[in-house]
Design an enzyme around this catalytic site. Structure first.
Site, PDB file in Angstrom:
ATOM      1  N   GLN A 129      -7.026  -8.285   2.357  1.00 32.24           N
ATOM      2  CA  GLN A 129      -6.371  -9.439   1.722  1.00 32.24           C
ATOM      3  C   GLN A 129      -6.747 -10.765   2.382  1.00 32.24           C
ATOM      4  O   GLN A 129      -6.356 -11.820   1.882  1.00 32.24           O
ATOM      5  CB  GLN A 129      -4.843  -9.269   1.783  1.00 32.24           C
ATOM      6  CG  GLN A 129      -4.316  -8.101   1.001  1.00 32.24           C
ATOM      7  CD  GLN A 129      -4.562  -8.228  -0.503  1.00 32.24           C
ATOM      8  OE1 GLN A 129      -4.817  -9.312  -1.027  1.00 32.24           O
ATOM      9  NE2 GLN A 129      -4.513  -7.103  -1.199  1.00 32.24           N
TER      10      GLN A 129
ATOM     11  N   CYS B 144       1.625   0.151  -2.663  1.00 34.91           N
ATOM     12  CA  CYS B 144       0.994   1.024  -1.655  1.00 34.91           C
ATOM     13  C   CYS B 144       1.481   0.672  -0.248  1.00 34.91           C
ATOM     14  O   CYS B 144       0.712   0.765   0.721  1.00 34.91           O
ATOM     15  CB  CYS B 144      -0.531   0.964  -1.710  1.00 34.91           C
ATOM     16  SG  CYS B 144      -1.209   1.582  -3.233  1.00 34.91           S
TER      17      CYS B 144
ATOM     18  N   ASP C  27      -7.815  -4.512   9.111  1.00 38.83           N
ATOM     19  CA  ASP C  27      -7.924  -4.348   7.663  1.00 38.83           C
ATOM     20  C   ASP C  27      -7.928  -5.749   7.059  1.00 38.83           C
ATOM     21  O   ASP C  27      -6.894  -6.409   6.994  1.00 38.83           O
ATOM     22  CB  ASP C  27      -6.715  -3.517   7.189  1.00 38.83           C
ATOM     23  CG  ASP C  27      -6.613  -3.453   5.668  1.00 38.83           C
ATOM     24  OD1 ASP C  27      -7.364  -4.170   4.983  1.00 38.83           O
ATOM     25  OD2 ASP C  27      -5.763  -2.687   5.176  1.00 38.83           O
TER      26      ASP C  27
ATOM     27  N   HIS D  78      -0.739  -1.119   4.475  1.00 35.11           N
ATOM     28  CA  HIS D  78      -1.063  -0.471   3.195  1.00 35.11           C
ATOM     29  C   HIS D  78      -1.281   1.016   3.494  1.00 35.11           C
ATOM     30  O   HIS D  78      -1.711   1.371   4.597  1.00 35.11           O
ATOM     31  CB  HIS D  78      -2.363  -1.114   2.688  1.00 35.11           C
ATOM     32  CG  HIS D  78      -2.800  -0.706   1.320  1.00 35.11           C
ATOM     33  ND1 HIS D  78      -3.436   0.475   1.070  1.00 35.11           N
ATOM     34  CD2 HIS D  78      -2.709  -1.342   0.125  1.00 35.11           C
ATOM     35  CE1 HIS D  78      -3.733   0.551  -0.218  1.00 35.11           C
ATOM     36  NE2 HIS D  78      -3.296  -0.543  -0.823  1.00 35.11           N
TER      37      HIS D  78
ATOM     38  N   LYS E  86     -11.807  -7.627  -3.885  1.00 32.33           N
ATOM     39  CA  LYS E  86     -10.731  -8.575  -3.570  1.00 32.33           C
ATOM     40  C   LYS E  86     -11.327  -9.915  -3.147  1.00 32.33           C
ATOM     41  O   LYS E  86     -10.664 -10.789  -2.602  1.00 32.33           O
ATOM     42  CB  LYS E  86      -9.831  -7.998  -2.482  1.00 32.33           C
ATOM     43  CG  LYS E  86      -9.082  -6.747  -2.987  1.00 32.33           C
ATOM     44  CD  LYS E  86      -8.058  -6.287  -2.015  1.00 32.33           C
ATOM     45  CE  LYS E  86      -7.609  -4.868  -2.257  1.00 32.33           C
ATOM     46  NZ  LYS E  86      -6.767  -4.679  -3.431  1.00 32.33           N
TER      47      LYS E  86
HETATM   48  C1  LIG Z   1      -4.185  -4.603   2.851  1.00 30.81           C
HETATM   49  C2  LIG Z   1      -4.960  -3.613   2.024  1.00 30.81           C
HETATM   50  N1  LIG Z   1      -5.630  -2.628   2.638  1.00 30.81           N
HETATM   51  C3  LIG Z   1      -6.344  -1.733   1.963  1.00 30.81           C
HETATM   52  C4  LIG Z   1      -6.418  -1.764   0.588  1.00 30.81           C
HETATM   53  C5  LIG Z   1      -7.254  -0.764  -0.131  1.00 30.81           C
HETATM   54  O1  LIG Z   1      -8.352  -1.415  -0.729  1.00 30.81           O
HETATM   55  P1  LIG Z   1      -9.364  -0.617  -1.671  1.00 30.81           P
HETATM   56  O2  LIG Z   1      -8.502  -0.014  -2.752  1.00 30.81           O
HETATM   57  O3  LIG Z   1     -10.286  -1.652  -2.190  1.00 30.81           O
HETATM   58  O4  LIG Z   1     -10.025   0.407  -0.838  1.00 30.81           O
HETATM   59  C6  LIG Z   1      -5.720  -2.747  -0.098  1.00 30.81           C
HETATM   60  C7  LIG Z   1      -5.710  -2.784  -1.569  1.00 30.81           C
HETATM   61  O5  LIG Z   1      -4.825  -3.327  -2.196  1.00 30.81           O
HETATM   62  C8  LIG Z   1      -4.981  -3.707   0.632  1.00 30.81           C
HETATM   63  O6  LIG Z   1      -4.318  -4.693   0.029  1.00 30.81           O
END
Ligand SMILES: Cc1ncc(COP(=O)(O)O)c(C=O)c1O
Length: 420
Positions: A207, A377, A204, A127, A230
């Site tokens: 998900q 993203c 990270d 992402h 999430k």
């Molecule tokens: C794999 C992953 N990393 C990071 C993020 C960013 O999360 P946040 O917008 O809650 O900071 C997302 C959001 O969709 C994501 O799916």
């Protein structure tokens, strides 16, 4: 599984007149909110709200206790041994930035000053939140940003990973589960490989956390980050787990009240531990909601959640695969799908032959079916796979077979309309 979700009734949005027969298939963007969480936040704001770690009066002391207790709840939820390893922030994005600029940057800066080359390793599925901070640091310290390839199954290619790691690798940052492909990386194995090269690891978990028990101790990563929203909690609240031995050497990258033990006009001493990374006021309502979300999932139990999600994911993939014009971004092998449906299929990204993704999403929306269309993203991943955009359907606790049936019918309608 009966065809209905036993937990759908816990989510007030489905009984709202504003969204009649909502078919929500965008949980990877954000999960809907159960009443338990909304009530806990409402209750906190109405009857217990004060600033934490600030007042000496009872109301404030109670809030401080709530926040500190929340660290223990979160630690237990992700298999960390102590609440001392948990720091609250605004979400995964902030967590990664924090680690990048508080932990990795000093290491890079030191190597740079000594004239040593550096590289940073990420994977091809990341992402943007787990790409842009590393791009910035690579640029600032003339480091190389190395990207691990993915296999045909959409997980990290471990042989390639081993080739990319070397004595100059300052960090390996990777997602536990891709927000586009829905595949889980073998995080334990990846961290073991990184350890052999003495490379610190950042996972990270945005998900991953809602789809099964996370165990950071077993993964043995240095850092793990995720967002409350999430996980059926509120937006604007997230968690950074870190091995506490790292905290001492880390300098906070955002500065302000609540994180200093002593300040004068020329210098400041920071408090020890995770609180050092929490300047300003805590998002207490968010933390309260996060704790409630964790308790909600706990009450349901992971085995029940997983059983529900696995059956649903299998049904989703099987149903979509039957559409002749369905073009998935990655085709999960039947063997893998049967063995571990959730690990491969709670999130699917796809295209319909000869139909633009945005048209598909708009036509689905006209039938109250919410999916996401675009690059989610993860533009470089789409580029790698040779497409600019996909439609993404992602599952949550409230979904059931009827949602999948609606999606399939909606896709069929969209396809006939656009190509007929
Ligand atoms: C794999 C992953 N990393 C990071 C993020 C960013 O999360 P946040 O917008 O809650 O900071 C997302 C959001 O969709 C994501 O799916």
């Amino acid at each position: 599984m009966t065809s209905a979700s036993p937990w759908k009734q816990d989510f007030p949005i489905f009984s709202s007149h504003a969204h009649p027969s909502l078919c929500y298939l965008d949980s990877a963007a954000t999960c809907l909110t159960p009443k338990h969480v909304a009530d806990a936040v409402y209750h906190y704001q109405c009857y217990s709200h004060a600033n934490s770690h600030k007042g000496l009066y009872q109301l404030s002391a109670n809030v401080t206790e709530k926040v500190e207790h929340a660290r223990e709840t979160v630690a237990d939820f992700i298999g960390a041994t102590s609440g001392a390893s948990i720091s609250f922030n605004s979400g995964t994005t902030e967590g990664i930035n924090l680690i990048a600029f508080s932990f990795v940057e000093p290491i890079l800066s030191d190597a740079y000053k000594k004239g040593k080359p550096s590289n940073l390793v990420i994977s091809a599925v990341e992402h943007h939140a787990n790409l842009l901070p590393w791009q910035r640091l690579a640029e600032r310290y003339q480091a190389e940003l190395r990207v691990v390839k993915i296999t045909d199954e959409g997980i990290m290619d471990l042989a390639h990973l081993s080739q990319l790691l070397d004595n100059n690798t300052r960090v390996l940052a990777f997602s536990h589960c891709s927000n586009v492909l829905g595949r889980f990386n073998p995080a334990e194995q990846i961290c073991r490989i990184a350890k052999r090269h003495h490379v610190p690891t950042i996972v990270d978990g945005a998900q991953a956390v809602a789809h099964g028990k996370t165990n950071v101790s077993a993964i043995d990563c240095d850092f793990y980050v995720f967002s409350a929203h999430k996980l059926y909690g509120p937006t604007g609240c997230g968690v950074m787990y870190g091995k506490t031995e790292h905290f001492e050497q880390m300098r906070p990258y955002q500065l302000g009240g609540g994180i200093v033990s002593k300040v004068n006009f020329t210098e400041s001493d920071f408090v020890a531990g995770a609180t050092k990374f929490e300047p300003g006021s805590h998002h207490v309502a968010g933390i309260v909601g996060l704790v409630e979300a964790i308790e909600y999932l706990h009450d349901i139990s992971w085995p029940d959640i997983q059983q529900h999600m696995e059956k649903l994911a299998l049904y989703l993939n099987t149903s979509l695969n039957e559409l002749p014009y369905y073009q998935p971004l990655i085709v999960p092998s039947a063997k893998r799908l049967a063995a571990q449906p959730t690990e491969v299929a709670s999130i699917v990204s796809f295209r319909l032959k000869n139909v633009h993704c945005h048209d598909v999403a708009s036509l689905l929306d006209s039938n109250n079916i919410a999916v996401r269309a675009g690059h989610h993203c993860a533009q470089p991943l789409h580029e790698t796979l040779g497409v600019t955009a996909t439609v993404r359907a992602s599952l949550g606790l409230y979904n059931d077979f009827s949602d999948v049936d609606k999606l399939v019918a909606g896709l069929d309608q969209a396809y006939q309309l656009m190509t007929g």
